[in-house]
Design an enzyme around this catalytic site. Structure first.
Site, PDB file in Angstrom:
ATOM      1  N   ASP A  69       0.828  -1.200   0.000  1.00 55.64           N
ATOM      2  CA  ASP A  69       0.000   0.000   0.000  1.00 55.64           C
ATOM      3  C   ASP A  69       0.867   1.257   0.000  1.00 55.64           C
ATOM      4  O   ASP A  69       1.894   1.317   0.693  1.00 55.64           O
ATOM      5  CB  ASP A  69      -0.895  -0.013   1.253  1.00 55.64           C
ATOM      6  CG  ASP A  69      -1.795   1.188   1.339  1.00 55.64           C
ATOM      7  OD1 ASP A  69      -2.744   1.264   0.543  1.00 55.64           O
ATOM      8  OD2 ASP A  69      -1.544   2.064   2.196  1.00 55.64           O
ATOM      9  N   GLU A 122      13.527 -15.816  -1.147  1.00 56.93           N
ATOM     10  CA  GLU A 122      13.719 -17.023  -0.336  1.00 56.93           C
ATOM     11  C   GLU A 122      12.506 -17.943  -0.426  1.00 56.93           C
ATOM     12  O   GLU A 122      12.625 -19.163  -0.259  1.00 56.93           O
ATOM     13  CB  GLU A 122      13.929 -16.639   1.136  1.00 56.93           C
ATOM     14  CG  GLU A 122      15.188 -15.862   1.436  1.00 56.93           C
ATOM     15  CD  GLU A 122      15.236 -15.453   2.907  1.00 56.93           C
ATOM     16  OE1 GLU A 122      14.586 -16.144   3.742  1.00 56.93           O
ATOM     17  OE2 GLU A 122      15.895 -14.452   3.224  1.00 56.93           O
TER      18      GLU A 122
END
Length: 525
Positions: free
Chosen positions: A206, A248
């Site tokens: 956001d 990851e």
């Protein structure tokens, strides 16, 4: 809880159809009038039948709900109004079992004033350094520290009883974080890992360009470059660190980045930063062929140097719904068009919204569908005493706010509250049941059936860029792979280009087989 296998980034996000879920208004599973995770889980078969690849959830975290959940008090807890963390984990897993990934919303610019950090800061603790506290200007510190204005109207500062002021670019209940402090950066990286370990496939960021502020918090003087809090260069270090975390887990990012400078915008999409960012120019266009084509061309050109896919959005939880917007004389994206009583031709808006859906779904990249767009919902007029959006109050009542696009969905025409659940937290307009999903599912000409068929057929356009075809003024026509998309925005019917098969039409052709105005078709070459 055992850690699930991290998601694999197989490039699914480069051409995905992603459905935006505003939980509070999607479906009410426990009958209290507020949408919840149980309601979403019960409607997963509907979403699977729609054919979407992923769900983006607006914030479902613990929150006082002063700004629809964008005032987060605890990122590691689900708000009790929506359910529990365990339910969120079940939802993520159940959706993935249907081939649907999950994206969650992160609000890094600010937290709730009920967040433990801010409460400790108000008590005078060292957490004060995690926010922007400043003495005021004027003889007695009675003036805000600078001239910054809130996105919701009024000064971006609130004074405390001790005389100091704190910064909030949004509502006073949303104090801005200090991204120069390492604890703020570490906390957000930990939050990302928390949700990635629960199987989340991505994150929507956001207000992604607002986090970092000039350390001296200077006034916003006209022409100041760089801006003291928009698109500062230091931001890119933040997102490079986030990208390392996402990699990851094979997770992806989409940023809410509002920037007029195409080169600056593209910097956020470099291979070591965000995967995608929302494209607002397309949504901002009026119903005009030349301007839409320019937006499409510019968008693809912006993304090409960094190899990022474009995103196409017609509406979201902050914007007047597409049917209403396209039914107005001025269909551009302007919050002023949300004025009370603005006349709308819903038949015209619906026709154009159907054509716009086929246009966006025929373009290369990622398409976002805001809940209810597939039902052709119009903007709702909310009674003044029921408006909850803080934009209304902070504008002095001149802006009706964003609640009109957040009205709870109609699911079943013959049930109370159109099958949403209990009495909705926002009132549904009279006649809302006419848009119910169960009724539309049985109607071959409905908006829902159009969306289902368009999502199913979308792969016929392949992966390549569009090739524009010769077309009359006011008509957009392009080819991708062996499929064509033609949209007639002119005032008269037009002949279709040569083709072997009509794949899908937003509305019926005329008696001469021509494409009527405000209508789109997909053709096989």
């Amino acid at each position: 809880m055992g850690q699930p296998t991290p998601a694999t980034d197989d490039g699914w996000w480069r051409s995905a159809v992603i459905y935006q879920v505003y939980v509070r208004s999607f479906a009410d599973g426990d009958g209290d009038g507020t949408g919840d995770l149980a309601g979403v889980r019960a409607r997963l078969p509907y979403l699977a039948e729609l054919g979407v690849d992923a769900l983006w959830f607006n914030p479902w975290y613990r929150s006082p709900m002063k700004d629809g959940g964008y005032d987060v008090a605890d990122y590691r807890a689900v708000d009790p109004a929506f359910g529990t963390l365990a339910e969120a984990e079940k939802l993520i897993a159940e959706a993935r079992g249907l081939g649907i990934r999950t994206l969650v919303d992160i609000v890094p610019n600010h937290v709730s004033d009920q967040h433990p950090w801010f409460r400790a800061a108000l008590a005078g603790g060292p957490e004060r350094e995690l926010f922007h506290f400043r003495p005021g200007r004027g003889e007695h510190g009675e003036l805000p520290p600078n001239d910054w204005q809130s996105e919701f109207g009024g000064p971006a500062w609130t004074r405390l009883p001790d005389g100091d002021w704190y910064l909030h670019l949004f509502a006073p209940e949303q104090p801005d974080l200090n991204w120069a402090h390492p604890a703020v950066r570490q906390e957000h990286e930990d939050i990302l890992r928390f949700w990635f370990e629960r199987g989340v496939a991505g994150v929507r960021i956001d207000s992604a360009a607002l986090l970092v502020k000039h350390p001296e918090l200077p006034d916003v003087t006209e022409g100041r470059d760089p801006h003291p809090y928009v698109d500062r260069d230091e931001l890119h270090d933040v997102y490079r660190a986030w990208r390392a975390v996402a990699d990851e887990y094979g997770a992806v990012f989409v940023g809410e980045v509002w920037l007029p400078d195409a080169e600056r915008f593209a910097r956020y999409l470099r291979p070591d930063e965000l995967h995608t960012a929302f494209n607002f120019s397309f949504m901002s266009c009026p119903w005009d062929a030349a301007r839409l084509r320019r937006s499409i061309d510019d968008t693809l050109a912006e993304h090409a140097p960094v190899g990022a896919p474009a995103t196409w959005v017609l509406c979201n939880h902050d914007v007047t719904r597409t049917v209403t917007r396209y039914g107005r004389a001025d269909t551009g994206f302007d919050f002023a068009t949300k004025a009370f009583g603005t006349p709308t031709d819903l038949a015209l808006g619906t026709c154009r919204a159907r054509a716009a859906a086929l246009l966006s779904l025929a373009l290369p990249g990622v398409v976002y569908v805001y809940q209810g767009e597939e039902l052709g919902l119009p903007e709702a007029d909310i009674p003044l005493d029921r408006i909850e959006d803080p934009m209304h109050a902070r504008s002095g009542g001149t802006d009706p706010g964003r609640d009109g696009c957040r009205v709870p969905l109609p699911w079943a025409a013959g049930e109370p509250h159109a099958g949403f659940g209990g009495e909705p937290w926002l009132p549904q307009p009279d006649g809302w049941a006419a848009y119910a999903a169960d009724r539309q599912a049985e109607d071959p000409g409905s908006m829902l059936r159009l969306y289902r068929e368009a999502v199913r057929l979308r792969p016929v356009f392949g992966d390549g860029p569009p090739t524009w075809l010769p077309a009359p003024d006011g008509v957009l026509a392009f080819a991708r792979a062996d499929a064509l998309c033609v949209v007639n925005l002119s005032d008269t019917p037009v002949d279709l280009p040569a083709h072997s098969e009509l794949l899908l039409a937003g509305g019926p052709l005329d008696t001469a087989g021509r494409l009527p105005r405000d209508t789109a078709v997909w053709l096989r070459a």
